[in-house]
Design a protein around this motif. Structure first.
Motif, short mmCIF file in Angstrom:
data_model
loop_
_atom_site.label_atom_id
_atom_site.label_comp_id
_atom_site.label_asym_id
_atom_site.label_seq_id
_atom_site.Cartn_x
_atom_site.Cartn_y
_atom_site.Cartn_z
N TYR A 115 -3.39 13.92 5.49
CA TYR A 115 -3.47 13.75 4.04
C TYR A 115 -3.01 12.33 3.66
O TYR A 115 -3.64 11.65 2.86
CB TYR A 115 -2.62 14.81 3.32
N PHE A 116 -1.89 11.90 4.27
CA PHE A 116 -1.39 10.55 4.02
C PHE A 116 -2.48 9.52 4.32
O PHE A 116 -2.73 8.61 3.53
CB PHE A 116 -0.14 10.27 4.87
N ARG A 117 -3.16 9.68 5.47
CA ARG A 117 -4.20 8.71 5.85
C ARG A 117 -5.39 8.74 4.88
O ARG A 117 -6.01 7.71 4.61
CB ARG A 117 -4.71 9.00 7.28
N TYR A 118 -5.69 9.92 4.36
CA TYR A 118 -6.77 10.07 3.38
C TYR A 118 -6.46 9.29 2.10
O TYR A 118 -7.28 8.53 1.58
CB TYR A 118 -6.97 11.56 3.12
N LEU A 132 7.71 10.47 -2.08
CA LEU A 132 8.06 9.44 -1.11
C LEU A 132 7.18 9.62 0.13
O LEU A 132 6.69 10.72 0.39
CB LEU A 132 9.53 9.57 -0.70
N ILE A 133 7.01 8.53 0.88
CA ILE A 133 6.19 8.60 2.11
C ILE A 133 6.71 9.73 3.02
O ILE A 133 5.92 10.54 3.54
CB ILE A 133 6.22 7.25 2.88
N SER A 134 8.02 9.80 3.17
CA SER A 134 8.59 10.83 4.05
C SER A 134 8.26 12.24 3.54
O SER A 134 7.97 13.15 4.32
CB SER A 134 10.10 10.65 4.19
N ALA A 154 0.41 -5.95 1.36
CA ALA A 154 1.23 -5.53 2.50
C ALA A 154 0.82 -4.10 2.85
O ALA A 154 0.95 -3.19 2.03
CB ALA A 154 2.71 -5.60 2.13
N CYS A 155 0.28 -3.94 4.05
CA CYS A 155 -0.26 -2.63 4.44
C CYS A 155 0.73 -1.85 5.29
O CYS A 155 1.52 -2.44 6.04
CB CYS A 155 -1.54 -2.84 5.26
N GLY A 156 0.63 -0.55 5.23
CA GLY A 156 1.42 0.29 6.13
C GLY A 156 0.99 0.02 7.57
O GLY A 156 -0.17 -0.34 7.83
N ARG A 170 10.83 6.16 7.59
CA ARG A 170 9.56 6.05 8.31
C ARG A 170 9.38 7.27 9.22
O ARG A 170 9.91 7.30 10.33
CB ARG A 170 9.53 4.76 9.12
N PRO A 171 8.64 8.25 8.76
CA PRO A 171 8.56 9.54 9.47
C PRO A 171 8.08 9.45 10.92
O PRO A 171 8.48 10.26 11.74
CB PRO A 171 7.59 10.37 8.62
N LEU A 172 7.23 8.47 11.23
CA LEU A 172 6.69 8.42 12.60
C LEU A 172 7.68 7.91 13.63
O LEU A 172 7.49 8.10 14.83
CB LEU A 172 5.42 7.56 12.65
N SER A 199 0.83 -1.22 0.00
CA SER A 199 0.00 0.00 0.00
C SER A 199 0.86 1.27 0.00
O SER A 199 0.50 2.26 -0.63
CB SER A 199 -1.00 -0.01 1.16
N ASP A 200 2.00 1.22 0.67
CA ASP A 200 2.86 2.41 0.67
C ASP A 200 3.39 2.72 -0.74
O ASP A 200 3.48 3.89 -1.13
CB ASP A 200 4.05 2.23 1.62
N ASP A 201 3.72 1.68 -1.50
CA ASP A 201 4.18 1.90 -2.88
C ASP A 201 3.07 2.55 -3.71
O ASP A 201 3.31 3.46 -4.51
CB ASP A 201 4.57 0.58 -3.57
C1 S3P Z 1 3.31 3.86 9.16
C2 S3P Z 1 3.96 2.78 8.65
C3 S3P Z 1 4.69 2.81 7.38
C4 S3P Z 1 4.09 3.90 6.46
C5 S3P Z 1 4.06 5.21 7.17
C6 S3P Z 1 3.22 5.17 8.44
C7 S3P Z 1 2.60 3.76 10.47
O1 S3P Z 1 4.61 1.55 6.71
O2 S3P Z 1 2.81 3.54 6.04
O3 S3P Z 1 5.38 5.59 7.45
O4 S3P Z 1 1.79 4.64 10.79
O5 S3P Z 1 2.85 2.76 11.19
P1 S3P Z 1 5.46 0.25 7.15
O6 S3P Z 1 4.72 -0.39 8.29
O7 S3P Z 1 5.43 -0.62 5.93
O8 S3P Z 1 6.82 0.69 7.52
#
Ligand code: S3P
Length: 170
Positions: free
Chosen positions: A57-60, A45-47, A78-80, A119-121, A34-36
């Motif tokens: 916005y990312f969650r939307y 990029l996710i970051s 494969a989900c984030g 992974r920004p979080l 899903s991240d791809d």
């Molecule tokens: C996140 C996990 C990341 C990615 C984003 C947010 C999260 O995916 O979706 O950085 O909130 O746990 P991965 O679990 O594949 O690293």
């Protein structure tokens, strides 16, 4: 029928992508991350998405992507790690598939993901901060159908265990 797809959920660093790719090869199912898909959709990029547009916005976008991917068949999704923050994502993923949650001990998760700035979080976060996030998420992951501990096993062994369990659902 809830058997078409396998959605892999779980905290960052539990091996969803690697395990998912092995599973897809073994089962002849399509592999999607899903991240791809989010990165492709946004051209960022996710970051960069987190930095320039923010987490909401990312969650939307993540919700849109999960909805689209959930409508497929014979896919390994494969989900984030944060996909479980939205109950809508969970119900979409369950419509045509089973949800497998990969788990790992928190110290092992920290060792796997620390020092990685994609992974920004968790980028630059202390061990304690990461443990807190793991704790916060714990309850949300209980939405899965199956739980598999990846702490001490290779992705190949984990993939085999997912396959064995998946067969029971068919
Ligand atoms: C996140 C996990 C990341 C990615 C984003 C947010 C999260 O995916 O979706 O950085 O909130 O746990 P991965 O679990 O594949 O690293």
């Amino acid at each position: 029928m809830r058997k078409g797809n396998i959605a892999l959920i779980g905290f960052m660093g539990t091996g969803k992508t690697t395990t998912g790719m092995i599973l897809s090869e073994k089962l002849g199912y399509r592999f999607v991350d899903s991240d791809d898909e989010i990165q492709n959709k946004c051209g960022l990029l996710i970051s960069e998405i987190f930095k320039t547009k923010g987490e909401d916005y990312f969650r939307y976008i993540e919700m849109q992507v999960i909805k689209e991917l959930s409508n497929q068949d014979k896919s390994i999704i494969a989900c984030g790690g944060g996909v479980v923050k939205s109950p809508e994502n969970v119900s979409n993923l369950k419509k045509r598939g089973i949800i497998v949650c990969l788990t790992a001990d928190k110290d092992i998760i920290y060792d796997r993901i620390s020092g990685n700035d994609t992974r920004p979080l968790v980028a630059g976060k202390s061990r304690e901060e990461v443990y807190n996030l793991i704790e916060e998420r714990k309850q949300l992951y209980t939405a899965a159908d199956i739980f598999i501990d990846t702490s001490y096993d290779s992705p190949l062994i984990v993939a085999n265990r997912v396959m064995d369990t998946f067969r029971l659902y068919r």
